[in-house]
Structures are given as C-alpha cells and as structure tokens.
Design a protein around this motif. Structure first.
Motif, PDB file in Angstrom:
ATOM      1  N   LEU A  17       0.804  -1.228   0.000  1.00  0.00           N
ATOM      2  CA  LEU A  17       0.000   0.000   0.000  1.00  0.00           C
ATOM      3  C   LEU A  17       0.833   1.272   0.000  1.00  0.00           C
ATOM      4  O   LEU A  17       0.392   2.299  -0.496  1.00  0.00           O
ATOM      5  CB  LEU A  17      -0.946   0.020   1.201  1.00  0.00           C
ATOM      6  CG  LEU A  17      -2.165  -0.880   1.108  1.00  0.00           C
ATOM      7  CD1 LEU A  17      -3.046  -0.689   2.331  1.00  0.00           C
ATOM      8  CD2 LEU A  17      -2.958  -0.614  -0.162  1.00  0.00           C
ATOM      9  N   SER A  21      -1.400   2.779  -3.238  1.00  0.00           N
ATOM     10  CA  SER A  21      -2.601   2.678  -2.405  1.00  0.00           C
ATOM     11  C   SER A  21      -3.875   2.729  -3.228  1.00  0.00           C
ATOM     12  O   SER A  21      -4.965   2.700  -2.681  1.00  0.00           O
ATOM     13  CB  SER A  21      -2.613   3.800  -1.364  1.00  0.00           C
ATOM     14  OG  SER A  21      -2.755   5.058  -2.001  1.00  0.00           O
ATOM     15  N   ASN A  25      -9.117  -4.043  -3.381  1.00  0.00           N
ATOM     16  CA  ASN A  25      -8.876  -5.112  -2.419  1.00  0.00           C
ATOM     17  C   ASN A  25      -8.615  -6.449  -3.115  1.00  0.00           C
ATOM     18  O   ASN A  25      -7.919  -7.295  -2.565  1.00  0.00           O
ATOM     19  CB  ASN A  25     -10.060  -5.229  -1.461  1.00  0.00           C
ATOM     20  CG  ASN A  25     -10.076  -4.106  -0.454  1.00  0.00           C
ATOM     21  OD1 ASN A  25      -9.033  -3.651   0.003  1.00  0.00           O
ATOM     22  ND2 ASN A  25     -11.260  -3.643  -0.109  1.00  0.00           N
ATOM     23  N   LYS A  43      -7.049  -3.638   6.391  1.00  0.00           N
ATOM     24  CA  LYS A  43      -6.796  -2.240   6.058  1.00  0.00           C
ATOM     25  C   LYS A  43      -7.489  -1.328   7.063  1.00  0.00           C
ATOM     26  O   LYS A  43      -6.873  -0.400   7.601  1.00  0.00           O
ATOM     27  CB  LYS A  43      -7.343  -1.956   4.650  1.00  0.00           C
ATOM     28  CG  LYS A  43      -6.340  -1.370   3.682  1.00  0.00           C
ATOM     29  CD  LYS A  43      -6.928  -1.253   2.293  1.00  0.00           C
ATOM     30  CE  LYS A  43      -7.177   0.188   1.885  1.00  0.00           C
ATOM     31  NZ  LYS A  43      -7.596   0.296   0.464  1.00  0.00           N
TER      32      LYS A  43
END
Lengths: 158, 158
Positions: A17, A21, A25, A43
């Motif tokens: 990430l 980022s 997912n 997360k």
DNA sequence: CAAATAGCGCACAGCTTGTGCGCAACTGGA
DNA sequence: TCCAGTTGCGCACAAGCTGTGCGCTATTTG
C-alpha cells in the motif's frame, strides 16, 4: 505506540500500500495471498490503529514549477523553549519549507526547502531566514540530483 | 515537462488529493465544487499526464520500529562518473537510506537515514559508509524532533 | 478435552467509478 | 456579426468495488 502486533500479512499489506494505495482489495489480495474481504478488514484495522496515517497522491514537483530544492542547516542564538517557538512559527508559516527538524549535531535545525528557482530560494534565505533575530548561521546545500527518494518505510513483509 | 496547463480546478484537486487520496469522487467534488464525473475525468487526465505520479499510504515510522532518523552528509574522494556509481549502488542497496541527493555545497551527498536505534545507525555508518574506498568524510545530525513534515507540494489551488 | 477465541472465505447489499450523451459556453474565421 | 468547431459541464446508468453478516476451521485456554 504499543500493544499492536503485526503479522506477515499486515506487513505485506503495508509494504504494498505504501507503494500503491490505489489498488482494489482484489488486486491487493492477489499480491498478499488473501481474500478481498480480509484485505478490507485488515486495512480498516491498520487505519484505526494508526499504523496507516493516511493516503496521499504523489505529485511531480518539476511539472508544478518547483525546480530547486535545498538542504539548509540553521544555527540559533538562544535555546530557551519560547525563543525557539518564534523561529518554529516562521518555518511553519512558509510553504517553501517542506520539512523541518530540530537536530543534535553541528546545526540546530535542518530544513528541506523547495523553490521555483535560485532567485526565490535566495530571497527566502536573505529576506526571511537570516533577518530573524535568533538565527546566527545558515548553510545550504543545493540539490543537484536525487539518487533515491523512497516513498515509504522499509517494511519487511514484502 | 511542457504543454500542460492546469486550471484552478486541477490545482484544487491536486491540493486535496495530496492530503487525502482516499476520498471518493463525490467528496472530492464537494471540496472543489465539481461533479463526481468531472473529478473522475480530471483525475484520470492528471494521472495520464504524469502530474500525479501515484498514490501511497503514509505509515507511522515509530510504530514500525524506526525510532532514529538522521541527516548525513558525505564527502567523496574522486569525482569521476564511474567512481560515484559504486557509491550510489551502496546507497540504493541499503533500505536504511530513505533519500539520497547529490548536492553542491560543502558536502557531495546528503542522505536521510532511518534506523531502529542508535546502534543500528552507528553500525551502518562505521561498517558500510566509512569503509567505502571513495568516502573521505561523514558527518551526521541526529533528528530530535520533527517540526514539519509536509506530505506534498505547495499547490496554490487550495 | 471442551469451550472460547481468532481468523478465514463466501455472498450480497449498497456505494463508487467511469463513460455515453446532450447541453451550454467559449473560440476563431469569413 | 454570425456560425461551425471545440471544450467542458452534469446527468444517468452499467459495471465493478467495498464492507459486513455468516458459517466454518484452526488455534488458544482453562
């Protein structure tokens, strides 16, 4: 600051990430071998725990007209808490000062300064930094080339 | 590097996104007074043009066990292109070196080094940096406190 | 050895993203 | 002056993503 334990999945997620980022997912899950739902949960936990402080877009400095960067070391006269306060306000106020650290060593403060060009940089040093009553010495190194500019921290999980 | 013009909306978007890139296009739209669809389009364009280089998670260094940071200035012996190459490889190889700049001024290189503690930092200086055949001088300032640590660049649009 | 806990993937509802579209506001040439 | 071309806008909607409830398994604990 304590009571938080990160397993290898957490470290892998952090490692990925901080490089990118914007991954979904699903994509994140592929890279760390976890399902999208677990990535979402982890997360959220890492954000809540404060390990992830936030998310930022990385911008291209040169395309925004910032052609000059410098490392500037500053020495101060007095070292009372309130004496420094006024100087710190100066640093905070100026957008050109991107980073400011109080340090132990030859200097009292080290700054990372960004400017449009040498003129703007010189103006800042001579019209703002040096005239400050507490400043005794200012020494700068102009950045010629960046050999390495890591976005994040060396996370061992990936 | 040229041919790109950014209007006030672009600048506002950049300014917001470098502080928080996790916003939805709706939230971004509210902040810059634009519809979600236009935010999406402009974001895509800024990415394609390279103004936005990517997106990163900001991590908490101290929670990941990095308690020590330092600004280290290095002087080299020779200055042939290929001479430096070997030294640059050293910098690139070590994850502890977060930033490395070749500079004009008193020093030849300025590094931003991160370590678990003073022992790890000292080990790096004495076992890796100083033994390098080209290195003549190494001077460090240990960071005591961070007064300012801006994530991004001073974008005028917000 | 059984109960409790922690962590997993699946499924699905709700939200977000990005694109086609029509419209309005500028731009430039005759 | 006027009109064709261009640019940029919001709306609407399909496709895709996110986050949570659920049942399951593996590990921990008394």
């Amino acid at each position: 600051m304590h009571g938080i334990s990160l397993d290898r999945y957490d470290l892998a997620i952090l490692s990925v990430l901080q490089k990118n980022s914007a991954l979904t997912n699903s994509e994140l899950g592929e890279r760390v071998s976890l399902s999208p739902s677990q990535c979402s949960r982890r997360k959220a936990r890492l954000e809540a725990e404060g390990v992830i402080k936030g998310y930022s877009a990385r911008l291209d400095a040169s395309r925004l007209g910032f052609g000059l960067r410098a490392i500037t070391r500053v020495n101060l006269k007095a070292h009372g808490e309130s004496m420094d306060d006024d100087f710190v306000t100066l640093l905070t106020k100026h957008a050109m000062v991107r980073e400011a650290y109080s340090v132990s060593g030859d200097a009292d403060y080290v700054l990372h300064v960004i400017a449009k060009d040498l003129t703007e940089f010189s103006d800042f040093i001579h019209h703002h930094l040096l005239p400050h009553p507490n400043v005794t010495q200012v020494r700068s190194e102009i950045i010629l080339r960046s050999m390495k500019e890591e976005q994040g921290l060396p996370v061992s999980g990936g």
